[in-house]
Every structure is written in structure tokens, then in C-alpha cells.
Motif scaffolding. Structure first.
Motif, PDB file in Angstrom:
ATOM      1  N   GLY A 115     -11.803  -8.327   8.148  1.00 28.09           N
ATOM      2  CA  GLY A 115     -12.160  -9.501   7.598  1.00 28.09           C
ATOM      3  C   GLY A 115     -11.196 -10.413   7.705  1.00 28.09           C
ATOM      4  N   GLY A 116      -9.879 -10.134   7.661  1.00 31.08           N
ATOM      5  CA  GLY A 116      -8.938 -10.841   8.047  1.00 31.08           C
ATOM      6  C   GLY A 116      -8.200 -11.595   6.752  1.00 31.08           C
ATOM      7  N   HIS A 117      -8.581 -11.264   5.652  1.00 36.03           N
ATOM      8  CA  HIS A 117      -7.840 -11.927   4.597  1.00 36.03           C
ATOM      9  C   HIS A 117      -7.078 -10.963   3.541  1.00 36.03           C
ATOM     10  CE1 HIS A 117     -11.384 -11.122   2.189  1.00 36.03           C
ATOM     11  NE2 HIS A 117     -10.913 -11.138   1.092  1.00 36.03           N
ATOM     12  N   SER A 118      -5.992 -11.473   2.749  1.00 35.83           N
ATOM     13  CA  SER A 118      -5.146 -10.291   2.272  1.00 35.83           C
ATOM     14  C   SER A 118      -5.815 -10.448   0.706  1.00 35.83           C
ATOM     15  CB  SER A 118      -3.843 -10.702   2.042  1.00 35.83           C
ATOM     16  OG  SER A 118      -3.343 -10.892   3.289  1.00 35.83           O
ATOM     17  N   VAL A 119      -5.738  -8.853   0.409  1.00 35.99           N
ATOM     18  CA  VAL A 119      -6.040  -8.829  -1.111  1.00 35.99           C
ATOM     19  C   VAL A 119      -4.843  -8.265  -1.891  1.00 35.99           C
ATOM     20  CG1 VAL A 119      -8.525  -8.756  -0.773  1.00 35.99           C
ATOM     21  CG2 VAL A 119      -7.415  -6.634  -0.851  1.00 35.99           C
ATOM     22  N   PHE A 120      -4.530  -8.425  -3.193  1.00 35.62           N
ATOM     23  CA  PHE A 120      -3.793  -7.992  -3.851  1.00 35.62           C
ATOM     24  C   PHE A 120      -4.166  -7.088  -5.111  1.00 35.62           C
ATOM     25  CE2 PHE A 120      -2.604 -12.175  -1.877  1.00 35.62           C
ATOM     26  CZ  PHE A 120      -1.478 -11.702  -1.299  1.00 35.62           C
ATOM     27  N   GLU A 121      -3.385  -6.067  -5.385  1.00 31.63           N
ATOM     28  CA  GLU A 121      -3.727  -5.284  -6.622  1.00 31.63           C
ATOM     29  C   GLU A 121      -2.084  -4.800  -7.024  1.00 31.63           C
ATOM     30  OE1 GLU A 121      -4.837  -1.056  -6.125  1.00 31.63           O
ATOM     31  OE2 GLU A 121      -4.364  -1.332  -4.054  1.00 31.63           O
ATOM     32  N   LEU A 122      -2.514  -4.778  -8.668  1.00 31.25           N
ATOM     33  CA  LEU A 122      -0.943  -4.354  -9.174  1.00 31.25           C
ATOM     34  C   LEU A 122      -0.863  -2.905  -8.755  1.00 31.25           C
ATOM     35  CD1 LEU A 122      -1.594  -5.252 -12.812  1.00 31.25           C
ATOM     36  CD2 LEU A 122      -0.163  -6.388 -11.340  1.00 31.25           C
ATOM     37  N   ASP A 123       0.571  -2.915  -8.651  1.00 35.58           N
ATOM     38  CA  ASP A 123       0.994  -1.267  -8.057  1.00 35.58           C
ATOM     39  C   ASP A 123       0.962  -0.749  -9.416  1.00 35.58           C
ATOM     40  OD1 ASP A 123       2.558   0.643  -7.084  1.00 35.58           O
ATOM     41  OD2 ASP A 123       4.181  -0.455  -6.213  1.00 35.58           O
ATOM     42  N   SER A 124       0.353   0.524  -9.400  1.00 36.09           N
ATOM     43  CA  SER A 124       0.112   1.224 -10.559  1.00 36.09           C
ATOM     44  C   SER A 124       1.119   2.237 -10.373  1.00 36.09           C
ATOM     45  CB  SER A 124      -1.306   1.767 -10.444  1.00 36.09           C
ATOM     46  OG  SER A 124      -1.587   2.676  -9.368  1.00 36.09           O
ATOM     47  N   GLY A 125       1.801   2.461  -9.293  1.00 37.11           N
ATOM     48  CA  GLY A 125       2.698   3.501  -9.086  1.00 37.11           C
ATOM     49  C   GLY A 125       2.084   4.701  -8.834  1.00 37.11           C
ATOM     50  N   GLU A 126       0.823   4.926  -8.585  1.00 37.63           N
ATOM     51  CA  GLU A 126       0.064   6.073  -8.409  1.00 37.63           C
ATOM     52  C   GLU A 126      -0.545   5.974  -6.968  1.00 37.63           C
ATOM     53  OE1 GLU A 126      -2.669   7.577 -11.075  1.00 37.63           O
ATOM     54  OE2 GLU A 126      -1.067   7.686 -12.689  1.00 37.63           O
ATOM     55  N   HIS A 127      -0.280   6.679  -5.908  1.00 41.52           N
ATOM     56  CA  HIS A 127      -0.917   6.503  -4.615  1.00 41.52           C
ATOM     57  C   HIS A 127      -2.303   6.737  -4.614  1.00 41.52           C
ATOM     58  CE1 HIS A 127      -1.552   6.771  -0.324  1.00 41.52           C
ATOM     59  NE2 HIS A 127      -2.282   7.814  -0.490  1.00 41.52           N
ATOM     60  N   HIS A 128      -3.037   6.048  -3.882  1.00 42.22           N
ATOM     61  CA  HIS A 128      -4.411   6.130  -3.763  1.00 42.22           C
ATOM     62  C   HIS A 128      -4.844   5.280  -2.107  1.00 42.22           C
ATOM     63  CE1 HIS A 128      -4.248   2.276  -5.651  1.00 42.22           C
ATOM     64  NE2 HIS A 128      -5.067   1.855  -4.960  1.00 42.22           N
ATOM     65  N   ASP A 129      -5.879   5.897  -1.859  1.00 46.45           N
ATOM     66  CA  ASP A 129      -6.430   5.376  -0.380  1.00 46.45           C
ATOM     67  C   ASP A 129      -7.818   4.650  -0.918  1.00 46.45           C
ATOM     68  OD1 ASP A 129      -4.614   6.560   1.281  1.00 46.45           O
ATOM     69  OD2 ASP A 129      -5.580   8.357   0.629  1.00 46.45           O
ATOM     70  N   HIS A 130      -8.169   3.783   0.194  1.00 48.08           N
ATOM     71  CA  HIS A 130      -9.474   2.840  -0.093  1.00 48.08           C
ATOM     72  C   HIS A 130     -10.417   3.103   0.975  1.00 48.08           C
ATOM     73  CE1 HIS A 130      -5.783   0.826  -1.370  1.00 48.08           C
ATOM     74  NE2 HIS A 130      -6.468   0.334  -2.320  1.00 48.08           N
ATOM     75  N   MET A 131     -11.867   2.861   0.577  1.00 46.26           N
ATOM     76  CA  MET A 131     -13.056   2.746   1.242  1.00 46.26           C
ATOM     77  C   MET A 131     -13.558   1.338   1.090  1.00 46.26           C
ATOM     78  SD  MET A 131     -15.364   4.552   3.002  1.00 46.26           S
ATOM     79  CE  MET A 131     -16.654   5.294   3.435  1.00 46.26           C
ATOM     80  N   VAL A 132     -13.983   0.723   2.253  1.00 47.76           N
ATOM     81  CA  VAL A 132     -14.448  -0.550   2.137  1.00 47.76           C
ATOM     82  C   VAL A 132     -15.762  -0.575   2.549  1.00 47.76           C
ATOM     83  CG1 VAL A 132     -13.965  -3.031   3.138  1.00 47.76           C
ATOM     84  CG2 VAL A 132     -12.080  -1.474   2.649  1.00 47.76           C
ATOM     85  N   CYS A 133     -16.839  -1.142   1.784  1.00 44.14           N
ATOM     86  CA  CYS A 133     -18.229  -1.232   2.501  1.00 44.14           C
ATOM     87  C   CYS A 133     -18.278  -2.500   3.322  1.00 44.14           C
ATOM     88  CB  CYS A 133     -18.869  -1.547   1.230  1.00 44.14           C
ATOM     89  SG  CYS A 133     -20.866  -1.973   1.638  1.00 44.14           S
ATOM     90  N   THR A 134     -18.694  -2.236   4.684  1.00 42.74           N
ATOM     91  CA  THR A 134     -18.643  -3.092   5.736  1.00 42.74           C
ATOM     92  C   THR A 134     -19.788  -4.035   5.500  1.00 42.74           C
ATOM     93  OG1 THR A 134     -20.002  -1.631   6.798  1.00 42.74           O
ATOM     94  CG2 THR A 134     -17.611  -1.536   7.548  1.00 42.74           C
ATOM     95  N   GLU A 135     -20.792  -3.762   4.590  1.00 40.92           N
ATOM     96  CA  GLU A 135     -21.842  -4.563   4.199  1.00 40.92           C
ATOM     97  C   GLU A 135     -21.460  -5.660   3.096  1.00 40.92           C
ATOM     98  OE1 GLU A 135     -25.485  -2.525   3.688  1.00 40.92           O
ATOM     99  OE2 GLU A 135     -25.598  -1.861   5.864  1.00 40.92           O
ATOM    100  N   THR A 136     -20.814  -5.325   2.179  1.00 43.16           N
ATOM    101  CA  THR A 136     -20.618  -6.127   0.818  1.00 43.16           C
ATOM    102  C   THR A 136     -18.909  -6.519   1.007  1.00 43.16           C
ATOM    103  OG1 THR A 136     -20.010  -4.301  -0.546  1.00 43.16           O
ATOM    104  CG2 THR A 136     -22.321  -5.060  -0.399  1.00 43.16           C
TER     105      THR A 136
END
Length: 136
Positions: A75-96
């Protein structure tokens, strides 16, 4: 002293009103993944006078200091999240465009196994899955 002030000082950033406001917003928001524009709009809605250029600059400083992580999902834009120090992965809904976080020990183990088989020591990774809701 507020926790935001302590966080900023801990990473060597001077405590300024825009930094405190942005860090507080990221910490208090129900949305964990926010673009610079999302942060700017939320500040405006809260009656805060922080310019968009300042938001971009502060988020980049936070990223360099390790306070936030930047993600560039499709989608081309950056998003930011606070670094919680705990690793996780992401699932992105292609519709929303909604982002879901998950952690799966089996996936983590398989990635380490692949790295071992290729003769590498895994030092980090970024896994993003894309999909749409199943229709029953």
C-alpha cells in the motif's frame, strides 16, 4: 516525572512538548499501527497544535532511538508502532488494510531451522502475511 519524559531521556532525546504529545498518543491509542498522518489527525482532533512535518521528524527520531518500529506494508505508506520489546509478526487484511499481530512458536522454529540449514545465525526477521477474510 512522567513515564514519557523518562522514556525520552533514557534514549537520549531532549524532552520537548511535541515529543511528549506524540509518545503519549502512541502509548494511549487503541490503534497500535499508525501512519504519520494518523498521528497528525489524532493530535488535531485532541486540539494539539503539532505540524505534520514535526510529526514525521519526531517519528523518525523515535525510530532511530529504538522507541518505535516502522513497517512498510503493501500500500506504500509507513506505519509506526511502539517497540514493545517482544517479537511478533503481522497479518494484513488486503480488503481493509487492518493489521493483526500474532506470534507462532512453530513458525519461529521453522525460520531458525531454515537459517541453520543455510549456514546462518538468525539475527532477526520480519514476517508479514496478507489475506482476506474467508467466505463461508
Amino acid at each position: 516525572m512522567s513515564s514519557e519524559n523518562q522514556e525520552l531521556r533514557k534514549v537520549g532525546l531532549k524532552v520537548t512538548l511535541p515529543r511528549v504529545k506524540i509518545l503519549n498518543l502512541l502509548d494511549q491509542s487503541d490503534e497500535r499501527h499508525m501512519s504519520a498522518e494518523d498521528v497528525y489527525k489524532a493530535l488535531l482532533e485532541a486540539g494539539e497544535e503539532v505540524g505534520l512535518a514535526t510529526v514525521y521528524r519526531v517519528l523518525t527520531q523515535f525510530e532511530q532511538a529504538g522507541l518505535v518500529e516502522r513497517h512498510n506494508f503493501d500500500g506504500g505508506h509507513s506505519v509506526f508502532e511502539l517497540d514493545s520489546g517482544e517479537h511478533h509478526d503481522h497479518m494484513v487484511c488486503t480488503e481493509t488494510g487492518q493489521v493483526f499481530e500474532f506470534h507462532n512458536d512453530e513458525i519461529e522454529s521453522l525460520q531458525k531451522k531454515v537459517a541453520d540449514e543455510l549456514g546462518f545465525e538468525l539475527t532477526g526477521h520480519n514476517l508479514v502475511l496478507y489475506g482476506k477474510p474467508k467466505v463461508n
